[in-house]
Design a protein around this motif. Structure first.
Motif, PDB file in Angstrom:
ATOM      1  N   GLU A  34      40.168  41.216  33.256  1.00 55.55           N
ATOM      2  CA  GLU A  34      40.776  41.790  34.463  1.00 55.55           C
ATOM      3  C   GLU A  34      39.828  41.563  35.629  1.00 55.55           C
ATOM      4  OE1 GLU A  34      42.539  43.183  37.352  1.00 55.55           O
ATOM      5  OE2 GLU A  34      43.726  43.571  35.555  1.00 55.55           O
ATOM      6  N   ASP A  35      40.319  40.948  36.723  1.00 54.15           N
ATOM      7  CA  ASP A  35      39.448  40.631  37.851  1.00 54.15           C
ATOM      8  C   ASP A  35      39.264  41.782  38.827  1.00 54.15           C
ATOM      9  OD1 ASP A  35      42.237  40.041  38.481  1.00 54.15           O
ATOM     10  OD2 ASP A  35      41.483  39.325  40.401  1.00 54.15           O
ATOM     11  N   ASP A  36      40.122  42.773  38.809  1.00 57.43           N
ATOM     12  CA  ASP A  36      39.976  43.941  39.683  1.00 57.43           C
ATOM     13  C   ASP A  36      38.923  44.856  39.049  1.00 57.43           C
ATOM     14  OD1 ASP A  36      40.261  46.604  40.728  1.00 57.43           O
ATOM     15  OD2 ASP A  36      42.245  46.056  41.484  1.00 57.43           O
ATOM     16  N   ALA A  37      37.740  44.889  39.648  1.00 55.08           N
ATOM     17  CA  ALA A  37      36.611  45.616  39.054  1.00 55.08           C
ATOM     18  C   ALA A  37      36.908  47.100  38.869  1.00 55.08           C
ATOM     19  CB  ALA A  37      35.361  45.435  39.915  1.00 55.08           C
ATOM     20  N   ALA A  38      37.577  47.720  39.827  1.00 56.61           N
ATOM     21  CA  ALA A  38      37.881  49.154  39.724  1.00 56.61           C
ATOM     22  C   ALA A  38      38.859  49.415  38.582  1.00 56.61           C
ATOM     23  CB  ALA A  38      38.448  49.666  41.043  1.00 56.61           C
ATOM     24  N   LEU A  39      39.882  48.590  38.483  1.00 53.15           N
ATOM     25  CA  LEU A  39      40.861  48.747  37.402  1.00 53.15           C
ATOM     26  C   LEU A  39      40.210  48.490  36.047  1.00 53.15           C
ATOM     27  CD1 LEU A  39      43.702  49.255  36.368  1.00 53.15           C
ATOM     28  CD2 LEU A  39      44.243  46.868  36.910  1.00 53.15           C
ATOM     29  N   ALA A  40      39.380  47.461  35.966  1.00 54.84           N
ATOM     30  CA  ALA A  40      38.698  47.140  34.712  1.00 54.84           C
ATOM     31  C   ALA A  40      37.800  48.300  34.276  1.00 54.84           C
ATOM     32  CB  ALA A  40      37.887  45.857  34.866  1.00 54.84           C
ATOM     33  N   ALA A  41      37.077  48.880  35.221  1.00 60.48           N
ATOM     34  CA  ALA A  41      36.197  50.008  34.901  1.00 60.48           C
ATOM     35  C   ALA A  41      37.009  51.208  34.420  1.00 60.48           C
ATOM     36  CB  ALA A  41      35.353  50.381  36.116  1.00 60.48           C
ATOM     37  N   GLU A  42      38.132  51.450  35.071  1.00 59.54           N
ATOM     38  CA  GLU A  42      39.004  52.565  34.684  1.00 59.54           C
ATOM     39  C   GLU A  42      39.571  52.357  33.270  1.00 59.54           C
ATOM     40  OE1 GLU A  42      41.236  56.136  35.763  1.00 59.54           O
ATOM     41  OE2 GLU A  42      39.913  55.025  37.091  1.00 59.54           O
ATOM     42  N   LEU A  43      40.038  51.146  33.002  1.00 57.41           N
ATOM     43  CA  LEU A  43      40.567  50.843  31.676  1.00 57.41           C
ATOM     44  C   LEU A  43      39.483  50.960  30.609  1.00 57.41           C
ATOM     45  CD1 LEU A  43      42.863  47.795  32.474  1.00 57.41           C
ATOM     46  CD2 LEU A  43      43.599  49.998  31.566  1.00 57.41           C
ATOM     47  N   GLU A  44      38.301  50.431  30.914  1.00 59.23           N
ATOM     48  CA  GLU A  44      37.187  50.525  29.961  1.00 59.23           C
ATOM     49  C   GLU A  44      36.837  51.973  29.659  1.00 59.23           C
ATOM     50  OE1 GLU A  44      33.878  47.151  29.419  1.00 59.23           O
ATOM     51  OE2 GLU A  44      33.898  48.087  31.385  1.00 59.23           O
ATOM     52  N   ALA A  45      36.755  52.797  30.692  1.00 59.90           N
ATOM     53  CA  ALA A  45      36.417  54.210  30.494  1.00 59.90           C
ATOM     54  C   ALA A  45      37.482  54.902  29.633  1.00 59.90           C
ATOM     55  CB  ALA A  45      36.284  54.912  31.842  1.00 59.90           C
ATOM     56  N   LEU A  46      38.730  54.629  29.913  1.00 64.10           N
ATOM     57  CA  LEU A  46      39.818  55.230  29.149  1.00 64.10           C
ATOM     58  C   LEU A  46      39.781  54.784  27.683  1.00 64.10           C
ATOM     59  CD1 LEU A  46      42.485  56.898  29.230  1.00 64.10           C
ATOM     60  CD2 LEU A  46      43.653  54.738  29.635  1.00 64.10           C
ATOM     61  N   LEU A  47      39.616  53.492  27.473  1.00 59.84           N
ATOM     62  CA  LEU A  47      39.580  52.970  26.102  1.00 59.84           C
ATOM     63  C   LEU A  47      38.387  53.522  25.323  1.00 59.84           C
ATOM     64  CD1 LEU A  47      40.603  49.297  26.894  1.00 59.84           C
ATOM     65  CD2 LEU A  47      41.964  50.976  25.614  1.00 59.84           C
ATOM     66  N   ARG A  48      37.235  53.587  25.963  1.00 60.48           N
ATOM     67  CA  ARG A  48      36.037  54.100  25.287  1.00 60.48           C
ATOM     68  C   ARG A  48      36.175  55.588  24.971  1.00 60.48           C
ATOM     69  NH1 ARG A  48      31.181  50.811  28.394  1.00 60.48           N
ATOM     70  NH2 ARG A  48      31.686  48.804  27.420  1.00 60.48           N
TER      71      ARG A  48
ATOM     72  N   PRO B   4      34.523  39.591  30.119  1.00 59.79           N
ATOM     73  CA  PRO B   4      33.859  38.304  30.355  1.00 59.79           C
ATOM     74  C   PRO B   4      32.847  38.399  31.488  1.00 59.79           C
ATOM     75  CG  PRO B   4      36.039  38.277  31.321  1.00 59.79           C
ATOM     76  CD  PRO B   4      35.912  39.577  30.570  1.00 59.79           C
ATOM     77  N   CYS B   5      31.855  37.521  31.465  1.00 58.21           N
ATOM     78  CA  CYS B   5      30.864  37.448  32.547  1.00 58.21           C
ATOM     79  C   CYS B   5      31.448  36.755  33.772  1.00 58.21           C
ATOM     80  CB  CYS B   5      29.621  36.704  32.076  1.00 58.21           C
ATOM     81  SG  CYS B   5      28.775  37.536  30.729  1.00 58.21           S
ATOM     82  N   GLY B   6      32.439  35.924  33.572  1.00 58.25           N
ATOM     83  CA  GLY B   6      33.140  35.207  34.629  1.00 58.25           C
ATOM     84  C   GLY B   6      34.486  34.783  34.087  1.00 58.25           C
ATOM     85  N   PHE B   7      35.317  34.193  34.923  1.00 57.75           N
ATOM     86  CA  PHE B   7      36.670  33.877  34.477  1.00 57.75           C
ATOM     87  C   PHE B   7      36.899  32.393  34.195  1.00 57.75           C
ATOM     88  CE2 PHE B   7      36.906  37.771  36.983  1.00 57.75           C
ATOM     89  CZ  PHE B   7      37.380  38.621  35.995  1.00 57.75           C
ATOM     90  N   GLU B   8      35.924  31.536  34.498  1.00 58.67           N
ATOM     91  CA  GLU B   8      36.095  30.107  34.275  1.00 58.67           C
ATOM     92  C   GLU B   8      36.283  29.787  32.792  1.00 58.67           C
ATOM     93  OE1 GLU B   8      33.547  31.383  36.067  1.00 58.67           O
ATOM     94  OE2 GLU B   8      34.300  30.907  38.060  1.00 58.67           O
ATOM     95  N   ASP B   9      35.594  30.527  31.922  1.00 58.70           N
ATOM     96  CA  ASP B   9      35.704  30.318  30.484  1.00 58.70           C
ATOM     97  C   ASP B   9      36.068  31.630  29.795  1.00 58.70           C
ATOM     98  OD1 ASP B   9      35.592  29.005  28.005  1.00 58.70           O
ATOM     99  OD2 ASP B   9      33.501  29.588  27.717  1.00 58.70           O
TER     100      ASP B   9
ATOM    101  N   VAL C 155      47.182  38.161  33.937  1.00 56.25           N
ATOM    102  CA  VAL C 155      47.579  36.760  34.074  1.00 56.25           C
ATOM    103  C   VAL C 155      47.356  36.226  35.490  1.00 56.25           C
ATOM    104  CG1 VAL C 155      49.180  36.810  32.146  1.00 56.25           C
ATOM    105  CG2 VAL C 155      50.006  37.361  34.440  1.00 56.25           C
ATOM    106  N   ASN C 156      47.012  37.090  36.439  1.00 55.36           N
ATOM    107  CA  ASN C 156      46.736  36.675  37.819  1.00 55.36           C
ATOM    108  C   ASN C 156      45.240  36.719  38.085  1.00 55.36           C
ATOM    109  OD1 ASN C 156      49.460  36.316  38.642  1.00 55.36           O
ATOM    110  ND2 ASN C 156      49.681  38.533  38.693  1.00 55.36           N
ATOM    111  N   LEU C 157      44.527  35.733  37.572  1.00 47.41           N
ATOM    112  CA  LEU C 157      43.077  35.677  37.739  1.00 47.41           C
ATOM    113  C   LEU C 157      42.715  34.789  38.926  1.00 47.41           C
ATOM    114  CD1 LEU C 157      42.115  35.223  33.984  1.00 47.41           C
ATOM    115  CD2 LEU C 157      41.939  37.310  35.352  1.00 47.41           C
ATOM    116  N   PRO C 158      41.588  35.061  39.590  1.00 48.44           N
ATOM    117  CA  PRO C 158      41.220  34.297  40.783  1.00 48.44           C
ATOM    118  C   PRO C 158      40.751  32.863  40.499  1.00 48.44           C
ATOM    119  CG  PRO C 158      39.481  35.842  40.238  1.00 48.44           C
ATOM    120  CD  PRO C 158      40.631  36.132  39.313  1.00 48.44           C
ATOM    121  N   CYS C 159      40.048  32.655  39.404  1.00 44.95           N
ATOM    122  CA  CYS C 159      39.449  31.341  39.128  1.00 44.95           C
ATOM    123  C   CYS C 159      40.123  30.609  37.982  1.00 44.95           C
ATOM    124  CB  CYS C 159      37.966  31.510  38.796  1.00 44.95           C
ATOM    125  SG  CYS C 159      37.035  32.284  40.109  1.00 44.95           S
TER     126      CYS C 159
END
Length: 82
Positions: free
Chosen positions: A7-21, A30-35, A52-56
């Motif tokens: 997920e490229d939206d850092a705030a959303l990713a952090a929220e999802l991670e906190a909820l899942l944990r 991922p460290c980046g989205f190229e790979d 599915v809407n990633l920046p890179c």
């Protein structure tokens, strides 16, 4: 259960991670989205949550790469964008 979150939206990713944990899931991102597909495969998660809407990268291409290379017992859940 290990969940790989692409997920490229850092705030959303952090929220999802906190909820899942909070519910006892192990998470990785991922460290980046190229790979992103390669990183997800290397992490060997039980589930991949994919924006599915990633920046890179084309998220649908990432999904195809994962489906082609992932073991049949791994679930993929594409997340629709806005």
């Amino acid at each position: 259960m290990k969940i790989f979150l692409i997920e490229d939206d850092a705030a959303l990713a952090a929220e999802l991670e906190a909820l899942l944990r909070r519910y006892g899931y192990e998470t990785a991102r991922p460290c980046g989205f190229e790979d992103a597909a390669g990183q997800a495969l290397a992490a060997a998660p039980d589930l991949v949550l994919l924006d599915v809407n990633l920046p890179c990268a084309d998220g649908f291409a990432v999904c195809r790469q994962l489906r082609a290379a992932a073991p049949a017992d791994r679930a993929l859940l594409p997340l629709p964008g806005e």
